[in-house]
Design a protein around this motif. Structure first.
Motif, PDB file in Angstrom:
ATOM      1  N   GLY A 134      32.970  28.133  33.747  1.00 57.64           N
ATOM      2  CA  GLY A 134      32.895  29.590  33.663  1.00 57.64           C
ATOM      3  C   GLY A 134      34.246  30.260  33.737  1.00 57.64           C
ATOM      4  N   GLY A 135      35.293  29.520  33.372  1.00 56.60           N
ATOM      5  CA  GLY A 135      36.645  30.050  33.476  1.00 56.60           C
ATOM      6  C   GLY A 135      36.909  31.248  32.591  1.00 56.60           C
ATOM      7  N   MET A 136      36.326  31.264  31.395  1.00 60.75           N
ATOM      8  CA  MET A 136      36.557  32.391  30.487  1.00 60.75           C
ATOM      9  C   MET A 136      36.028  33.684  31.100  1.00 60.75           C
ATOM     10  N   GLN A 137      34.816  33.631  31.627  1.00 60.66           N
ATOM     11  CA  GLN A 137      34.229  34.827  32.223  1.00 60.66           C
ATOM     12  C   GLN A 137      34.965  35.234  33.508  1.00 60.66           C
ATOM     13  N   ALA A 138      35.351  34.228  34.317  1.00 60.06           N
ATOM     14  CA  ALA A 138      36.035  34.525  35.579  1.00 60.06           C
ATOM     15  C   ALA A 138      37.389  35.178  35.342  1.00 60.06           C
ATOM     16  N   LEU A 139      38.112  34.687  34.357  1.00 53.90           N
ATOM     17  CA  LEU A 139      39.417  35.271  34.036  1.00 53.90           C
ATOM     18  C   LEU A 139      39.256  36.637  33.379  1.00 53.90           C
ATOM     19  N   GLY A 140      38.237  36.770  32.548  1.00 53.20           N
ATOM     20  CA  GLY A 140      38.029  38.026  31.831  1.00 53.20           C
ATOM     21  C   GLY A 140      37.745  39.198  32.747  1.00 53.20           C
TER      22      GLY A 140
ATOM     23  N   SER B 138      46.716  44.943  38.716  1.00 52.24           N
ATOM     24  CA  SER B 138      47.898  44.095  38.907  1.00 52.24           C
ATOM     25  C   SER B 138      48.401  43.594  37.557  1.00 52.24           C
ATOM     26  N   PRO B 139      49.543  44.085  37.081  1.00 57.10           N
ATOM     27  CA  PRO B 139      50.053  43.647  35.770  1.00 57.10           C
ATOM     28  C   PRO B 139      50.307  42.154  35.699  1.00 57.10           C
ATOM     29  N   ARG B 140      50.839  41.577  36.764  1.00 54.86           N
ATOM     30  CA  ARG B 140      51.156  40.146  36.716  1.00 54.86           C
ATOM     31  C   ARG B 140      49.885  39.301  36.653  1.00 54.86           C
ATOM     32  N   LEU B 141      48.825  39.744  37.317  1.00 54.32           N
ATOM     33  CA  LEU B 141      47.559  39.024  37.255  1.00 54.32           C
ATOM     34  C   LEU B 141      46.943  39.146  35.861  1.00 54.32           C
ATOM     35  N   VAL B 142      46.965  40.336  35.305  1.00 54.23           N
ATOM     36  CA  VAL B 142      46.426  40.548  33.958  1.00 54.23           C
ATOM     37  C   VAL B 142      47.180  39.681  32.944  1.00 54.23           C
ATOM     38  N   GLN B 143      48.497  39.638  33.080  1.00 48.29           N
ATOM     39  CA  GLN B 143      49.312  38.857  32.150  1.00 48.29           C
ATOM     40  C   GLN B 143      48.973  37.374  32.217  1.00 48.29           C
ATOM     41  N   ASN B 144      48.854  36.837  33.432  1.00 46.86           N
ATOM     42  CA  ASN B 144      48.512  35.427  33.583  1.00 46.86           C
ATOM     43  C   ASN B 144      47.122  35.120  33.037  1.00 46.86           C
ATOM     44  N   CYS B 145      46.177  36.000  33.314  1.00 48.60           N
ATOM     45  CA  CYS B 145      44.812  35.790  32.817  1.00 48.60           C
ATOM     46  C   CYS B 145      44.780  35.791  31.290  1.00 48.60           C
ATOM     47  N   LEU B 146      45.540  36.678  30.680  1.00 49.57           N
ATOM     48  CA  LEU B 146      45.576  36.736  29.222  1.00 49.57           C
ATOM     49  C   LEU B 146      46.147  35.449  28.619  1.00 49.57           C
ATOM     50  N   TRP B 147      47.267  34.978  29.159  1.00 53.33           N
ATOM     51  CA  TRP B 147      47.862  33.750  28.619  1.00 53.33           C
ATOM     52  C   TRP B 147      46.920  32.570  28.816  1.00 53.33           C
ATOM     53  N   THR B 148      46.268  32.515  29.986  1.00 54.91           N
ATOM     54  CA  THR B 148      45.344  31.405  30.247  1.00 54.91           C
ATOM     55  C   THR B 148      44.153  31.460  29.300  1.00 54.91           C
ATOM     56  N   LEU B 149      43.614  32.659  29.103  1.00 55.30           N
ATOM     57  CA  LEU B 149      42.496  32.817  28.170  1.00 55.30           C
ATOM     58  C   LEU B 149      42.899  32.411  26.760  1.00 55.30           C
TER      59      LEU B 149
END
Length: 743
Positions: A354-360, A367-378
């Motif tokens: 469920g990583g896609m949904q959890a990151l989304g 938090s810009p840094r959290l959003v940025q990391n989630c986007l790259w991971t997705l």
């Protein structure tokens, strides 16, 4: 006479007071009496920066009294007698007897005297001197005690060892004595040995606390490392005591951050196998340190990534993203997932957990840094999630993100959308219905020819315009939002071949809508496609002759040949377009492509010739170029599409031929694919006559996916996946392979 003298003295005193008052009324003050224009300099650079940690404040009671003229001589005498006491009260208030009354020279309660202003910095200076003396005392005491304490730590009596560990722990809390401890290799080794061998929880707590305090200094880290502290600390990660766990993980974290060789030592001590189960803990701050350790250990190390996978790391990390709210923990966890997301083995495990949904769910956070990391991971995970369900909300968020002015956000959002819409009709329809076409066109306009945005955006549009129920809606939307001129413009020089390849495929899909044929022609697409076809074919021929690779920017020139020819095939359905294609002298090249060793190139070339042959003059030109021979050969192709196209072209050519020619064609057909289907030849003839000879409308697709490597914080790591969807390769966004050609 005496009375007159006293009166004169009183008058003089009165005059002096009046003069001072006059000076003050004009804003001037010598500072002798009032201290109006003077300021006490702080030792820390501020006018009032008392610190309860370093300065003990004392309070004295001052009384402001107004005197009559007759009392002035007595007042001056008292002030002279108590001057030393006032200074003493300001600098050393603790030496005064309680209740002592000190006469004040303060004339205005709102303004401090010079002595009062000096009081605080004087006390701070005194405190600093006392601390220096104590520091020296602590260092000397520890230096003398270290040898004896080392012996006690090695004692056989566990009670003695426990008491010694408690004393050393107290010394480690003070900086001076701590330095003395870390400068003794024997002491550090004794602490490590005691921690490793003890079964007493309190001794374990004290020894891990000692190493924790030493790890705040580089010298201490080196001492722990040289003393074999890392294997011992890893062993302590199994302790049931929370404080021991905390001291052990924070000490290991400091070692991983600042001590060379620590990462390999932790891996060799099976540190990862001990750390991953700690993800089940509930303390968010403890988890933040643990996840950061996992990131440091897995960064750039494939073996570590596989160990994390084997111990259930992806599930634990995804659970944290789903259920915790502590920003630092979410950020450190997203960093680990970003590292793991480039591992072919971890990637599907994260998606399945469920990583896609959890990151989304964190893409709309603050938090810009959290959003940025989630986007790259997705983006890294998205190629493994093309068949994943439950991504409706994520797709809507990503379409919204396309309006961002942040280029990194655009880069990630377009890449994720490109992969998630690959061969997934449901996702294509959802994005189309959420105004994804318009948003992607706007993203291309804002990208200003930035390839990392333009390429995935064009690929996503190519996916949306084919093979799903709303494909025609998407094809029309591109035209309605004035996207056709923007897209055709991408074919101009300078050429970045991945963008060219994606754009050619998109133009082919747009041409499937008859209403788009005219606007595509008016935008100059046909001329550009022919120019690119000629150039790419020449480059492919040149490289083939030189026996070298035909890649440019990671794209084979044969792929461009195939794409341009396929686009011309669809555009040739329109009579006006057909005439323009013929007028650009394309027939000789198309006939030459029938000899290509690549089956797809043969098929699209035969397809274009089939369309052009509907024009009688063009059919004669095709025959004049000697197309009959290769077409006869293609009748025997195992690819039904090639054989059908070849038969249709031969039929058009043979219409005006003599009986012998027609007989020879008939003989070839009896030995070709059509011998198993007697009605196929007649059907091919009929379709050719009607101008409806098409095998199947499919996208020319990309073979690989791009995966960004967080080990390099945004650089790429090769991670390619092939998926077959019909005769054509899949419509996947695949600029991953390009990076190796840019570097």
């Amino acid at each position: 006479m005496a009375m007159q003298l006293n009166t004169s003295e009183l008058d003089m005193a009165h005059d002096s007071v009046m003069k001072v008052s006059d000076w003050q009324s004009y804003g001037y003050d010598s500072g002798i009496q009032s201290g109006v224009t003077t300021t006490a300099h702080s030792l820390r650079g501020t006018a009032d920066d008392g610190d309860s940690d370093y300065t003990k404040k004392y309070t004295t009671t001052t009384t402001t009294t107004t005197y009559a003229h007759g009392a002035l001589p007595e007042m001056e005498s008292q002030l002279a007698m108590t001057r030393g006491q006032r200074v003493r009260a300001a600098m050393f208030p603790e030496t005064l007897v309680e209740g002592t009354h000190i006469l004040s020279t303060q004339t205005d309660p709102s303004q401090q005297t010079n002595v009062q202003k000096l009081a605080e910095p004087s006390q701070m200076l005194k405190t600093a001197i006392v601390q220096l003396i104590n520091y020296q005392d602590d260092a000397e005491l520890a230096t003398r005690a270290v040898p004896e304490l080392t012996k006690l730590l090695n004692d056989e009596d566990q009670v003695v060892v426990n008491k010694a560990a408690m004393v050393v722990n107290q010394l480690a809390r003070k900086e001076a004595s701590r330095r003395a401890l870390m400068q003794s290799p024997q002491m550090v080794a004794a602490v490590v040995r005691t921690m490793q061998n003890t079964s007493d929880m309190e001794t374990a707590r004290c020894t891990t606390s000692i190493l924790h305090n030493l790890s705040h200094h580089r010298e201490g880290l080196l001492s722990i490392f040289k003393s074999g502290g890392i294997p011992a600390l890893v062993r302590m990660l199994s302790s049931p005591m929370e404080s021991v766990l905390f001291y052990a993980i924070t000490t290991l974290h400091n070692l991983l951050l600042h001590q060379e060789g620590a990462k390999m030592a932790v891996r060799l001590a099976d540190g990862l196998q001990k750390m991953v189960p700690l993800l089940q803990k509930s303390n968010p701050k403890f988890l933040a340190i643990t996840t950061d350790c996992l990131q440091l250990l897995s960064y750039g190390n494939q073996e570590s990534k596989l160990i994390i996978l084997a111990n259930g790391g992806p599930e634990g990390l995804v659970y944290i993203m789903q259920h915790h709210t502590y920003e630092k923990l979410l950020w450190t966890t997203s960093r680990v997932l970003k590292v793991l997301s480039v591992c072919p083995s971890n990637k599907p495990a994260i998606v399945e957990a469920g990583g896609m949904q959890a990151l989304g769910k964190h893409l709309t956070g603050s938090s810009p840094r959290l959003v940025q990391n989630c986007l790259w991971t997705l983006r890294n995970l998205s190629d493994a999630a093309t068949k994943q369900d439950g991504l409706d909300g994520l797709l809507q968020i990503l379409v919204t993100q396309l309006s961002s002015t942040d280029l990194n956000v655009l880069t990630c959002s377009t890449g994720i959308l490109s992969n998630l819409t690959c061969n997934n009709g449901r996702n294509k329809a959802l994005v189309t219905q959420d105004n994804g076409v318009e948003s992607l066109i706007q993203a291309i306009l804002r990208a200003e020819q930035k390839e990392d945005i333009t390429e995935p955006a064009v690929c996503a549009l190519r996916h949306l315009t084919s093979r799903h129920p709303d494909a025609e809606l998407a094809q029309n939307a591109v035209r309605q939002h004035y996207g056709i001129p923007t897209i055709v413009k991408l074919l101009n020089q300078p050429h970045y071949w991945p963008v060219i390849k994606a754009t050619v495929g998109l133009i082919r899909n747009l041409a499937l809508c008859p209403v788009n044929q005219g606007p595509i022609r008016d935008a100059g697409a046909i001329t550009n496609l022919v120019r690119l076809l000629v150039k790419s074919h020449q480059d492919a021929q040149r490289h083939t002759t030189a026996s070298s690779q035909t890649y440019q920017d990671g794209v084979r020139m044969e792929e461009i040949v195939e794409g341009c020819t396929g686009a011309l095939h669809i555009l040739a359905r329109d009579p006006i377009n057909r005439c323009e294609i013929i007028g650009l002298q394309t027939i000789p090249l198309l006939v030459q492509l029938l000899y290509s060793p690549i089956e797809n190139v043969k098929r699209v070339a035969a397809g274009v010739l089939c369309e052009l042959a509907l024009d009688k003059q063009a059919a004669e030109m095709i025959d004049a170029e000697g197309a009959s021979a290769p077409l006869m050969e293609l009748l025997h192709s195992s690819n039904e599409g090639i054989a059908t196209y070849a038969a249709a072209v031969l039929f058009r050519i043979s219409e005006d031929k003599n009986a012998d020619y027609k007989k020879r064609v008939s003989v070839e057909l009896t030995h070709s694919l059509f011998k198993h289907d007697p009605g196929a030849w007649e059907a091919a003839q009929n379709m050719s006559m009607d101008g409806q000879m098409y095998v199947e409308d499919m996208d020319p697709g990309f073979q690989q996916y791009r995966t960004y490597n967080p080990d390099m914080d945004g650089m790429m790591e090769t991670d390619m996946h092939d998926m077959v969807d019909g005769d054509y390769l899949p419509d996947a966004y695949d600029p991953m392979m390009r990076q190796q050609y840019r570097q």
